[in-house]
Design a protein around this motif. Structure first.
Motif, PDB file in Angstrom:
ATOM      1  N   GLU A 233     -59.972 -13.258 -18.215  1.00  0.00           N
ATOM      2  CA  GLU A 233     -59.611 -14.072 -19.370  1.00  0.00           C
ATOM      3  C   GLU A 233     -58.117 -13.963 -19.641  1.00  0.00           C
ATOM      4  OE1 GLU A 233     -61.994 -14.796 -23.303  1.00  0.00           O
ATOM      5  OE2 GLU A 233     -60.635 -13.113 -23.676  1.00  0.00           O
ATOM      6  N   HIS A 234     -57.500 -15.106 -19.903  1.00  0.00           N
ATOM      7  CA  HIS A 234     -56.086 -15.185 -20.260  1.00  0.00           C
ATOM      8  C   HIS A 234     -55.995 -15.874 -21.627  1.00  0.00           C
ATOM      9  CE1 HIS A 234     -54.916 -14.341 -15.997  1.00  0.00           C
ATOM     10  NE2 HIS A 234     -56.096 -14.915 -15.776  1.00  0.00           N
ATOM     11  N   VAL A 235     -55.238 -15.277 -22.549  1.00  0.00           N
ATOM     12  CA  VAL A 235     -55.117 -15.811 -23.897  1.00  0.00           C
ATOM     13  C   VAL A 235     -53.693 -16.336 -24.107  1.00  0.00           C
ATOM     14  CG1 VAL A 235     -55.289 -15.322 -26.367  1.00  0.00           C
ATOM     15  CG2 VAL A 235     -56.873 -14.227 -24.763  1.00  0.00           C
ATOM     16  N   PHE A 236     -53.596 -17.602 -24.526  1.00  0.00           N
ATOM     17  CA  PHE A 236     -52.309 -18.249 -24.779  1.00  0.00           C
ATOM     18  C   PHE A 236     -52.196 -18.529 -26.274  1.00  0.00           C
ATOM     19  CE2 PHE A 236     -53.568 -19.244 -20.467  1.00  0.00           C
ATOM     20  CZ  PHE A 236     -52.411 -18.972 -19.738  1.00  0.00           C
ATOM     21  N   THR A 237     -51.085 -18.094 -26.864  1.00  0.00           N
ATOM     22  CA  THR A 237     -50.821 -18.325 -28.280  1.00  0.00           C
ATOM     23  C   THR A 237     -49.908 -19.531 -28.427  1.00  0.00           C
ATOM     24  OG1 THR A 237     -51.030 -15.962 -28.750  1.00  0.00           O
ATOM     25  CG2 THR A 237     -49.913 -17.307 -30.393  1.00  0.00           C
ATOM     26  N   TYR A 238     -50.294 -20.446 -29.319  1.00  0.00           N
ATOM     27  CA  TYR A 238     -49.530 -21.684 -29.486  1.00  0.00           C
ATOM     28  C   TYR A 238     -49.466 -22.032 -30.967  1.00  0.00           C
ATOM     29  CZ  TYR A 238     -47.978 -26.497 -28.768  1.00  0.00           C
ATOM     30  OH  TYR A 238     -47.253 -27.662 -28.791  1.00  0.00           O
ATOM     31  N   CYS A 239     -48.285 -22.456 -31.397  1.00  0.00           N
ATOM     32  CA  CYS A 239     -48.101 -22.874 -32.791  1.00  0.00           C
ATOM     33  C   CYS A 239     -47.921 -24.387 -32.827  1.00  0.00           C
ATOM     34  CB  CYS A 239     -46.881 -22.187 -33.404  1.00  0.00           C
ATOM     35  SG  CYS A 239     -46.605 -22.631 -35.138  1.00  0.00           S
ATOM     36  N   PRO A 240     -48.929 -25.149 -33.280  1.00  0.00           N
ATOM     37  CA  PRO A 240     -48.775 -26.609 -33.375  1.00  0.00           C
ATOM     38  C   PRO A 240     -47.649 -26.967 -34.340  1.00  0.00           C
ATOM     39  CG  PRO A 240     -51.077 -25.944 -33.615  1.00  0.00           C
ATOM     40  CD  PRO A 240     -50.266 -24.703 -33.706  1.00  0.00           C
ATOM     41  N   GLN A 241     -46.839 -27.952 -33.939  1.00  0.00           N
ATOM     42  CA  GLN A 241     -45.717 -28.384 -34.758  1.00  0.00           C
ATOM     43  C   GLN A 241     -45.671 -29.902 -34.810  1.00  0.00           C
ATOM     44  OE1 GLN A 241     -41.932 -26.233 -33.987  1.00  0.00           O
ATOM     45  NE2 GLN A 241     -43.067 -25.132 -32.404  1.00  0.00           N
ATOM     46  N   ARG A 242     -45.252 -30.397 -35.958  1.00  0.00           N
ATOM     47  CA  ARG A 242     -45.073 -31.841 -36.093  1.00  0.00           C
ATOM     48  C   ARG A 242     -43.996 -32.311 -35.123  1.00  0.00           C
ATOM     49  NH1 ARG A 242     -47.141 -34.143 -40.901  1.00  0.00           N
ATOM     50  NH2 ARG A 242     -47.889 -32.613 -42.427  1.00  0.00           N
ATOM     51  N   GLY A 243     -44.229 -33.478 -34.534  1.00  0.00           N
ATOM     52  CA  GLY A 243     -43.247 -34.052 -33.621  1.00  0.00           C
ATOM     53  C   GLY A 243     -43.448 -33.664 -32.177  1.00  0.00           C
ATOM     54  N   ILE A 244     -44.301 -32.668 -31.922  1.00  0.00           N
ATOM     55  CA  ILE A 244     -44.602 -32.268 -30.544  1.00  0.00           C
ATOM     56  C   ILE A 244     -46.071 -32.571 -30.296  1.00  0.00           C
ATOM     57  CG2 ILE A 244     -44.691 -30.383 -28.883  1.00  0.00           C
ATOM     58  CD1 ILE A 244     -42.438 -29.042 -30.387  1.00  0.00           C
ATOM     59  N   GLU A 245     -46.328 -33.568 -29.471  1.00  0.00           N
ATOM     60  CA  GLU A 245     -47.698 -34.028 -29.271  1.00  0.00           C
ATOM     61  C   GLU A 245     -48.300 -33.571 -27.936  1.00  0.00           C
ATOM     62  OE1 GLU A 245     -47.589 -38.225 -29.680  1.00  0.00           O
ATOM     63  OE2 GLU A 245     -47.123 -38.194 -31.833  1.00  0.00           O
ATOM     64  N   ARG A 246     -47.438 -33.192 -26.975  1.00  0.00           N
ATOM     65  CA  ARG A 246     -47.971 -32.844 -25.649  1.00  0.00           C
ATOM     66  C   ARG A 246     -47.013 -31.865 -24.963  1.00  0.00           C
ATOM     67  NH1 ARG A 246     -47.876 -35.517 -20.333  1.00  0.00           N
ATOM     68  NH2 ARG A 246     -49.907 -35.305 -19.300  1.00  0.00           N
ATOM     69  N   GLU A 247     -47.558 -30.720 -24.559  1.00  0.00           N
ATOM     70  CA  GLU A 247     -46.767 -29.709 -23.878  1.00  0.00           C
ATOM     71  C   GLU A 247     -47.620 -29.045 -22.805  1.00  0.00           C
ATOM     72  OE1 GLU A 247     -43.303 -27.544 -26.306  1.00  0.00           O
ATOM     73  OE2 GLU A 247     -45.293 -27.142 -27.110  1.00  0.00           O
ATOM     74  N   VAL A 248     -46.945 -28.450 -21.818  1.00  0.00           N
ATOM     75  CA  VAL A 248     -47.654 -27.673 -20.807  1.00  0.00           C
ATOM     76  C   VAL A 248     -48.064 -26.347 -21.424  1.00  0.00           C
ATOM     77  CG1 VAL A 248     -47.485 -26.519 -18.570  1.00  0.00           C
ATOM     78  CG2 VAL A 248     -46.425 -28.755 -18.887  1.00  0.00           C
ATOM     79  N   LEU A 249     -49.359 -26.076 -21.440  1.00  0.00           N
ATOM     80  CA  LEU A 249     -49.864 -24.812 -21.969  1.00  0.00           C
ATOM     81  C   LEU A 249     -49.812 -23.731 -20.891  1.00  0.00           C
ATOM     82  CD1 LEU A 249     -51.200 -23.322 -24.344  1.00  0.00           C
ATOM     83  CD2 LEU A 249     -53.415 -24.033 -23.405  1.00  0.00           C
ATOM     84  N   GLU A 274     -53.034 -34.057 -32.132  1.00  0.00           N
ATOM     85  CA  GLU A 274     -53.152 -35.326 -32.854  1.00  0.00           C
ATOM     86  C   GLU A 274     -53.319 -35.053 -34.346  1.00  0.00           C
ATOM     87  OE1 GLU A 274     -56.154 -39.200 -33.186  1.00  0.00           O
ATOM     88  OE2 GLU A 274     -56.407 -37.740 -31.571  1.00  0.00           O
ATOM     89  N   ASP A 275     -52.358 -35.532 -35.137  1.00  0.00           N
ATOM     90  CA  ASP A 275     -52.429 -35.376 -36.586  1.00  0.00           C
ATOM     91  C   ASP A 275     -53.370 -36.444 -37.147  1.00  0.00           C
ATOM     92  OD1 ASP A 275     -52.071 -34.993 -39.262  1.00  0.00           O
ATOM     93  OD2 ASP A 275     -49.891 -35.194 -39.245  1.00  0.00           O
ATOM     94  N   GLU A 276     -54.416 -36.021 -37.826  1.00  0.00           N
ATOM     95  CA  GLU A 276     -55.392 -36.973 -38.358  1.00  0.00           C
ATOM     96  C   GLU A 276     -55.018 -37.491 -39.749  1.00  0.00           C
ATOM     97  OE1 GLU A 276     -59.391 -35.620 -37.942  1.00  0.00           O
ATOM     98  OE2 GLU A 276     -59.218 -35.387 -35.764  1.00  0.00           O
ATOM     99  N   HIS A 277     -53.912 -37.023 -40.296  1.00  0.00           N
ATOM    100  CA  HIS A 277     -53.349 -37.555 -41.547  1.00  0.00           C
ATOM    101  C   HIS A 277     -54.409 -37.668 -42.647  1.00  0.00           C
ATOM    102  CE1 HIS A 277     -49.556 -38.483 -39.534  1.00  0.00           C
ATOM    103  NE2 HIS A 277     -50.252 -39.033 -38.549  1.00  0.00           N
ATOM    104  N   ASN A 278     -55.159 -36.604 -42.843  1.00  0.00           N
ATOM    105  CA  ASN A 278     -56.195 -36.626 -43.885  1.00  0.00           C
ATOM    106  C   ASN A 278     -55.678 -36.137 -45.237  1.00  0.00           C
ATOM    107  OD1 ASN A 278     -56.016 -33.920 -42.844  1.00  0.00           O
ATOM    108  ND2 ASN A 278     -57.873 -33.454 -44.007  1.00  0.00           N
ATOM    109  N   VAL A 279     -54.435 -35.648 -45.273  1.00  0.00           N
ATOM    110  CA  VAL A 279     -53.855 -35.175 -46.527  1.00  0.00           C
ATOM    111  C   VAL A 279     -52.781 -36.158 -46.967  1.00  0.00           C
ATOM    112  CG1 VAL A 279     -52.569 -33.317 -47.667  1.00  0.00           C
ATOM    113  CG2 VAL A 279     -54.319 -32.775 -45.953  1.00  0.00           C
TER     114      VAL A 279
END
Length: 365
Positions: A233-249, A274-279
């Protein structure tokens, strides 16, 4: 030169203090043993949401048998590989969330004896967790435990004296193939009830058939080779940010496993947000008509937004997850009236998103 440097440092510190003091304020008393406490008050942070993506990778190791060169001649096995090979593939993807301090959402709490919000709990990194209540705990994900590898019996332990004393590998392969065919014939006779020594009951029959099948499998592997599978098992930590929609994990090489994200020998696995803009966007507050009373500033909490996270490879979706993330929403002010002398408010925040988990009040007599 030293004189000007000292003046500059004092000016910068004074400016920073005044800026924080003007922009950030609240109304409650902090435990002095919590982090980020100063004699005048304390600073707390609201969280941002990070994700931890656990990727299970299966490694398949093929080892050719001692008689692999004779696999077709004696056993009629085609396309038997004669070199060791290791291949990797992703089997499962899972996602968990975690909250970390968002230093861009930083608020000052001043000591105030007129407030009932006297018990504030902060995380080690300064995130606000609870007021007048025990913080909630998030169950940690189950740790990955690889399956224990069973000790494999060596097929050479089944070779009889005649095979071991053969003068060449080709002769050993021929005699081993004949032994395999004899084992298969004995198994067929047992199944048909035609063996010279038939077992007395069904359990004995099953044991004898299992033993013959085990011998057949081991000896055949000397021609076909053996395959062992291990999962890591390999664990990758990622912080979602506005303006970045696609990156190599991460990248996966078929013959090397997980490689660096910039190693082009591996096939890229992309993380897509994908931001679902529910707020809804926050509405600008009207100018105050009068000066707020002490304790009216309240406590800031998060209203997290909903996002969809997908992991793709070669435009094929490998995993999809919907979560709430603090940084895709906005903040809301809880009125300081909740912490006046007439009541005690118990507030618990979600440590991952900073949203209200539970809030209730107790009226004072």
């Amino acid at each position: 030169m030293n004189y000007h440097f000292s003046i500059s440092c004092r000016a910068l510190l004074l400016t920073a203090f005044l800026t924080v003091s003007c922009l950030l304020s609240a109304q409650t008393l902090l435990n002095k043993y919590q982090p980020n406490v100063t004699p005048e008050g304390a600073v707390y942070y609201l969280p941002k949401t990070i994700v931890r993506i656990a990727v299970q990778v299966e490694k398949t190791t093929y080892t050719p048998g001692d008689f692999c060169a004779y696999a077709h001649k004696y056993m009629k096995l085609n396309d038997v590989v004669q070199q060791p090979v290791a291949t990797y593939r992703v089997t499962t993807l899972s996602l968990t969330q975690e909250g970390v301090a968002d230093t861009s959402r930083c608020y000052m709490v001043k000591f105030n004896s007129k407030s009932t919000g006297t018990n504030m709990t902060l995380a080690d990194d300064g995130r606000l967790l609870a007021i007048n209540a025990q913080p909630i705990t998030i169950k940690a994900p189950t740790a990955f435990t690889p399956a224990p590898r069973q000790q494999q019996q060596q097929p050479r332990s089944l070779l009889n004296e005649e095979i071991l004393s053969a003068g060449s590998t080709a002769k050993m392969a021929e005699l081993t193939a004949q032994e395999i065919y004899d084992i298969r014939e004995s198994k067929n006779q047992l199944l048909k009830g035609q063996a010279d020594f038939m077992p007395k009951d069904g359990e004995q029959l099953r044991i004898m058939i299992d033993q013959l099948e085990h011998q057949n499998t081991l000896l055949t592997s000397m021609f076909s080779g053996t395959t062992i599978r291990d999962t890591t098992e390999h664990v990758f930590t990622y912080c979602p940010q506005r303006g970045i929609e696609r990156e190599v994990l991460f990248r996966l090489s078929k013959h090397r496993g997980i490689v660096d994200s910039d190693d082009l020998s591996g096939v890229p696995f992309y993380i897509c947000i994908e931001d679902e803009h529910n707020v809804p966007e926050p509405v600008a507050a009207a100018p105050a008509k009068k000066k707020s009373k002490v304790g009216d500033d309240g406590i800031m909490v998060n209203i997290p937004g909903k996002i969809k996270i997908t992991i793709t490879k070669d435009q094929k979706m490998m995993g999809s997850f919907e979560i709430h993330a603090a940084q895709y929403g906005n903040t809301e002010l809880l009125s300081g009236e909740l912490f006046n002398r007439k009541m005690i408010t118990h507030l618990q925040l979600n440590p991952t998103t900073g949203s209200i988990y539970k809030i209730d009040t107790e009226t004072l007599k």
